[in-house]
Design a protein around this motif. Structure first.
Motif, PDB file in Angstrom:
ATOM      1  N   ASP A 142       0.811  -1.219   0.000  1.00 43.73           N
ATOM      2  CA  ASP A 142       0.000   0.000   0.000  1.00 43.73           C
ATOM      3  C   ASP A 142       0.847   1.274   0.000  1.00 43.73           C
ATOM      4  O   ASP A 142       0.307   2.390  -0.006  1.00 43.73           O
ATOM      5  N   GLY A 143       2.179   1.130   0.013  1.00 42.35           N
ATOM      6  CA  GLY A 143       3.067   2.280  -0.038  1.00 42.35           C
ATOM      7  C   GLY A 143       3.165   3.068   1.256  1.00 42.35           C
ATOM      8  O   GLY A 143       3.803   4.129   1.286  1.00 42.35           O
ATOM      9  N   GLN A 144       2.593   2.560   2.334  1.00 49.29           N
ATOM     10  CA  GLN A 144       2.574   3.297   3.593  1.00 49.29           C
ATOM     11  C   GLN A 144       3.796   3.035   4.473  1.00 49.29           C
ATOM     12  O   GLN A 144       4.135   3.846   5.326  1.00 49.29           O
ATOM     13  N   LYS A 145       4.480   1.899   4.249  1.00 47.29           N
ATOM     14  CA  LYS A 145       5.607   1.531   5.099  1.00 47.29           C
ATOM     15  C   LYS A 145       6.768   1.018   4.252  1.00 47.29           C
ATOM     16  O   LYS A 145       6.590   0.636   3.101  1.00 47.29           O
ATOM     17  N   ILE A 146       7.950   1.022   4.863  1.00 45.64           N
ATOM     18  CA  ILE A 146       9.150   0.479   4.231  1.00 45.64           C
ATOM     19  C   ILE A 146       9.828  -0.450   5.234  1.00 45.64           C
ATOM     20  O   ILE A 146      10.089  -0.068   6.377  1.00 45.64           O
ATOM     21  N   ALA A 147      10.098  -1.679   4.799  1.00 44.56           N
ATOM     22  CA  ALA A 147      10.890  -2.608   5.609  1.00 44.56           C
ATOM     23  C   ALA A 147      12.338  -2.519   5.154  1.00 44.56           C
ATOM     24  O   ALA A 147      12.612  -2.284   3.972  1.00 44.56           O
ATOM     25  N   PHE A 148      13.278  -2.716   6.086  1.00 43.49           N
ATOM     26  CA  PHE A 148      14.692  -2.613   5.724  1.00 43.49           C
ATOM     27  C   PHE A 148      15.555  -3.349   6.737  1.00 43.49           C
ATOM     28  O   PHE A 148      15.078  -3.769   7.804  1.00 43.49           O
ATOM     29  N   THR A 149      16.839  -3.508   6.388  1.00 44.73           N
ATOM     30  CA  THR A 149      17.818  -4.138   7.261  1.00 44.73           C
ATOM     31  C   THR A 149      18.669  -3.070   7.925  1.00 44.73           C
ATOM     32  O   THR A 149      19.073  -2.104   7.291  1.00 44.73           O
ATOM     33  N   ARG A 150      18.961  -3.260   9.207  1.00 43.04           N
ATOM     34  CA  ARG A 150      19.821  -2.318   9.925  1.00 43.04           C
ATOM     35  C   ARG A 150      20.908  -3.076  10.671  1.00 43.04           C
ATOM     36  O   ARG A 150      20.636  -4.057  11.373  1.00 43.04           O
ATOM     37  N   ILE A 151      22.162  -2.626  10.502  1.00 43.34           N
ATOM     38  CA  ILE A 151      23.282  -3.135  11.281  1.00 43.34           C
ATOM     39  C   ILE A 151      23.773  -2.008  12.182  1.00 43.34           C
ATOM     40  O   ILE A 151      24.216  -0.969  11.698  1.00 43.34           O
ATOM     41  N   ILE A 152      23.650  -2.207  13.485  1.00 46.81           N
ATOM     42  CA  ILE A 152      24.065  -1.193  14.455  1.00 46.81           C
ATOM     43  C   ILE A 152      25.567  -1.257  14.660  1.00 46.81           C
ATOM     44  O   ILE A 152      26.283  -0.264  14.625  1.00 46.81           O
ATOM     45  N   ALA A 153      26.070  -2.454  14.893  1.00 44.10           N
ATOM     46  CA  ALA A 153      27.495  -2.670  15.118  1.00 44.10           C
ATOM     47  C   ALA A 153      27.774  -4.131  14.830  1.00 44.10           C
ATOM     48  O   ALA A 153      26.870  -4.904  14.515  1.00 44.10           O
ATOM     49  N   GLU A 154      29.056  -4.503  14.923  1.00 42.33           N
ATOM     50  CA  GLU A 154      29.417  -5.892  14.655  1.00 42.33           C
ATOM     51  C   GLU A 154      28.664  -6.824  15.606  1.00 42.33           C
ATOM     52  O   GLU A 154      28.680  -6.651  16.820  1.00 42.33           O
ATOM     53  N   GLY A 155      27.965  -7.790  15.032  1.00 38.63           N
ATOM     54  CA  GLY A 155      27.225  -8.745  15.842  1.00 38.63           C
ATOM     55  C   GLY A 155      25.843  -8.288  16.239  1.00 38.63           C
ATOM     56  O   GLY A 155      25.164  -8.964  17.007  1.00 38.63           O
ATOM     57  N   GLU A 156      25.378  -7.163  15.718  1.00 40.28           N
ATOM     58  CA  GLU A 156      24.049  -6.661  16.080  1.00 40.28           C
ATOM     59  C   GLU A 156      23.333  -6.148  14.841  1.00 40.28           C
ATOM     60  O   GLU A 156      23.769  -5.180  14.222  1.00 40.28           O
ATOM     61  N   ALA A 157      22.257  -6.817  14.469  1.00 43.03           N
ATOM     62  CA  ALA A 157      21.517  -6.434  13.272  1.00 43.03           C
ATOM     63  C   ALA A 157      20.057  -6.825  13.444  1.00 43.03           C
ATOM     64  O   ALA A 157      19.701  -7.631  14.314  1.00 43.03           O
ATOM     65  N   GLY A 158      19.211  -6.252  12.595  1.00 43.16           N
ATOM     66  CA  GLY A 158      17.798  -6.588  12.695  1.00 43.16           C
ATOM     67  C   GLY A 158      17.023  -6.166  11.467  1.00 43.16           C
ATOM     68  O   GLY A 158      17.518  -5.444  10.600  1.00 43.16           O
ATOM     69  N   ILE A 159      15.776  -6.636  11.395  1.00 43.99           N
ATOM     70  CA  ILE A 159      14.823  -6.222  10.381  1.00 43.99           C
ATOM     71  C   ILE A 159      13.946  -5.144  11.003  1.00 43.99           C
ATOM     72  O   ILE A 159      13.408  -5.322  12.094  1.00 43.99           O
ATOM     73  N   TYR A 160      13.806  -4.018  10.310  1.00 41.52           N
ATOM     74  CA  TYR A 160      13.055  -2.876  10.815  1.00 41.52           C
ATOM     75  C   TYR A 160      11.921  -2.523   9.863  1.00 41.52           C
ATOM     76  O   TYR A 160      11.961  -2.844   8.669  1.00 41.52           O
ATOM     77  N   VAL A 161      10.938  -1.831  10.406  1.00 46.23           N
ATOM     78  CA  VAL A 161       9.848  -1.269   9.610  1.00 46.23           C
ATOM     79  C   VAL A 161       9.676   0.182  10.025  1.00 46.23           C
ATOM     80  O   VAL A 161       9.757   0.521  11.212  1.00 46.23           O
ATOM     81  N   MET A 162       9.471   1.062   9.032  1.00 46.65           N
ATOM     82  CA  MET A 162       9.185   2.462   9.324  1.00 46.65           C
ATOM     83  C   MET A 162       8.081   2.949   8.387  1.00 46.65           C
ATOM     84  O   MET A 162       7.802   2.326   7.351  1.00 46.65           O
ATOM     85  N   LYS A 163       7.454   4.044   8.768  1.00 45.77           N
ATOM     86  CA  LYS A 163       6.491   4.662   7.873  1.00 45.77           C
ATOM     87  C   LYS A 163       7.244   5.259   6.686  1.00 45.77           C
ATOM     88  O   LYS A 163       8.444   5.504   6.759  1.00 45.77           O
ATOM     89  N   SER A 164       6.546   5.500   5.599  1.00 43.93           N
ATOM     90  CA  SER A 164       7.217   5.951   4.380  1.00 43.93           C
ATOM     91  C   SER A 164       7.818   7.342   4.497  1.00 43.93           C
ATOM     92  O   SER A 164       8.568   7.775   3.615  1.00 43.93           O
ATOM     93  N   ASP A 165       7.520   8.061   5.587  1.00 42.64           N
ATOM     94  CA  ASP A 165       8.151   9.360   5.830  1.00 42.64           C
ATOM     95  C   ASP A 165       9.336   9.246   6.789  1.00 42.64           C
ATOM     96  O   ASP A 165       9.922  10.250   7.182  1.00 42.64           O
ATOM     97  N   GLY A 166       9.691   7.999   7.191  1.00 40.73           N
ATOM     98  CA  GLY A 166      10.833   7.764   8.074  1.00 40.73           C
ATOM     99  C   GLY A 166      10.485   7.712   9.549  1.00 40.73           C
ATOM    100  O   GLY A 166      11.357   7.398  10.369  1.00 40.73           O
ATOM    101  N   SER A 167       9.258   7.996   9.911  1.00 39.06           N
ATOM    102  CA  SER A 167       8.867   7.995  11.321  1.00 39.06           C
ATOM    103  C   SER A 167       8.514   6.583  11.799  1.00 39.06           C
ATOM    104  O   SER A 167       8.343   5.670  11.002  1.00 39.06           O
ATOM    105  N   LYS A 168       8.422   6.436  13.117  1.00 38.55           N
ATOM    106  CA  LYS A 168       8.001   5.192  13.774  1.00 38.55           C
ATOM    107  C   LYS A 168       8.825   3.991  13.314  1.00 38.55           C
ATOM    108  O   LYS A 168       8.293   2.979  12.844  1.00 38.55           O
TER     109      LYS A 168
END
Length: 334
Positions: free
Chosen positions: A286-312
């Protein structure tokens, strides 16, 4: 709505997982099969099935030694696994036909198509020996596929031919759509409505690339970013309405996700984080959200979701081992 992705959460090998977009009901769909990595999930148009690649080979990292790659499909709950194609050295992009009956995929420098039920053998649509390298299949209709075709001169070390072609899978007849210069232009991504192509192009072979769009016939090329304005652009993803492009670029000490409006070229940093790496953006249907991968540091990563304006921005799954290339896809509700 759910998200399907590949990553290392249980055990030591990459598996396919499914999770609700709010982080609940994380499920391993492929188990812990000895000697197998499962990667590159792609949801069918109706969300009932998932295509993915199973890689089998020597112990260690997936790129250690020769791997045999197989294309599979399974139901959205991980049952009814079917082998569609096997014994390839490299299966790349695979994509569902609009009606969900077939899957086109790139393997060994050719374009193949196979029925999603696994009853028939794959068909090589571009079998011409080593004459061309054919890749990036995109469905133009239920029986036509667009792909890129290039010829590389090993002696001169340049691409001597590069073009988009369209092939009719019923007749096997292909036609050239238009040429482009692969020596300075690449990363082409077709918009969902097939009216435009986003791509990266440099002013010369060794210069930084800028983001462009063009019409589906190769005309009306428009530069959206100036040379060197945004560095390291990659992983472009069109919004469902073909009006915006999410992409990854260098920002500060890491990589961030930006979105650009193709009508006026205005862009915004959606990530705005201190992460080492934000990438693999995928729009919700529906174009309202974006899923993405984030790596914070070595050994720490996750799957994230945010609104299409970058919030939440919300982490919905934590991975044991960070993997930069972590393909993910939205799984439409049924």
């Amino acid at each position: 709505m759910m998200i399907v992705f590949s990553g290392v959460i249980d055990g030591t090998r990459t598996q396919i997982y499914r999770v609700n977009s709010d982080g609940t009901n994380l499920t391993n769909l492929t188990g812990q099969n000895a000697g197998l990595w499962h990667v590159r999930p792609a949801a069918s148009p109706d969300g009932s099935r998932i295509a993915y690649v199973g890689m089998e080979g020597p112990a260690g990292a997936p790129n250690g030694g020769r791997l045999v790659q197989n294309l599979y499909v399974m139901s959205r709950d991980g049952t009814d696994k079917v082998l569609l194609a096997n014994n390839s050295d490299a299966i790349g992009r695979h994509t569902w036909s609009p009606d969900g009956s077939k899957i086109a995929y790139e393997a060994d420098a050719d374009i193949f198509v196979v029925g999603a039920d696994g009853k028939d053998n794959p068909i090589n649509l571009t079998d011409d020996g080593d004459a061309t390298n054919d890749f990036k299949p995109t469905w133009a209709s239920s029986n036509k596929i667009i792909f890129e075709s290039i010829v590389f001169d090993k002696d001169k070390k340049v691409f001597t031919e590069s073009s988009f072609k369209e092939i009719d899978i019923d007749t096997g007849k292909a036609r050239k759509l238009f040429d482009f210069d692969y020596n300075i232009s690449g990363s082409h991504v077709w918009s969902p409505d097939l009216s435009k192509v986003a791509f990266l192009q440099a002013d010369d072979e060794f210069g930084p690339a800028s983001l462009y769009i063009m019409s589906s016939d190769g005309h009306n090329q428009t530069r959206l970013t100036t040379t060197g304005e945004l560095l390291g652009l990659m992983e472009m993803a069109w919004s469902p309405d073909s009006s915006r492009i999410a992409f990854q670029t260098v920002a500060g000490d890491g990589r961030q996700i930006y979105v650009i409006n193709v009508n006026d070229g205005s862009y915004t940093n959606l990530s705005n984080s201190n992460a080492t790496f934000d990438g693999n953006p995928v729009w919700s249907p529906d174009g309202q959200k974006i899923a993405f991968t984030r790596i914070i540091a070595e050994g720490e990563a996750g799957i994230y979701v945010m609104k299409s304006d970058g919030s939440k921005q919300v982490e919905i799954a934590t991975m044991k081992t960070p993997i930069i290339d972590t393909p993910l896809d939205w799984l439409p509700q049924r």
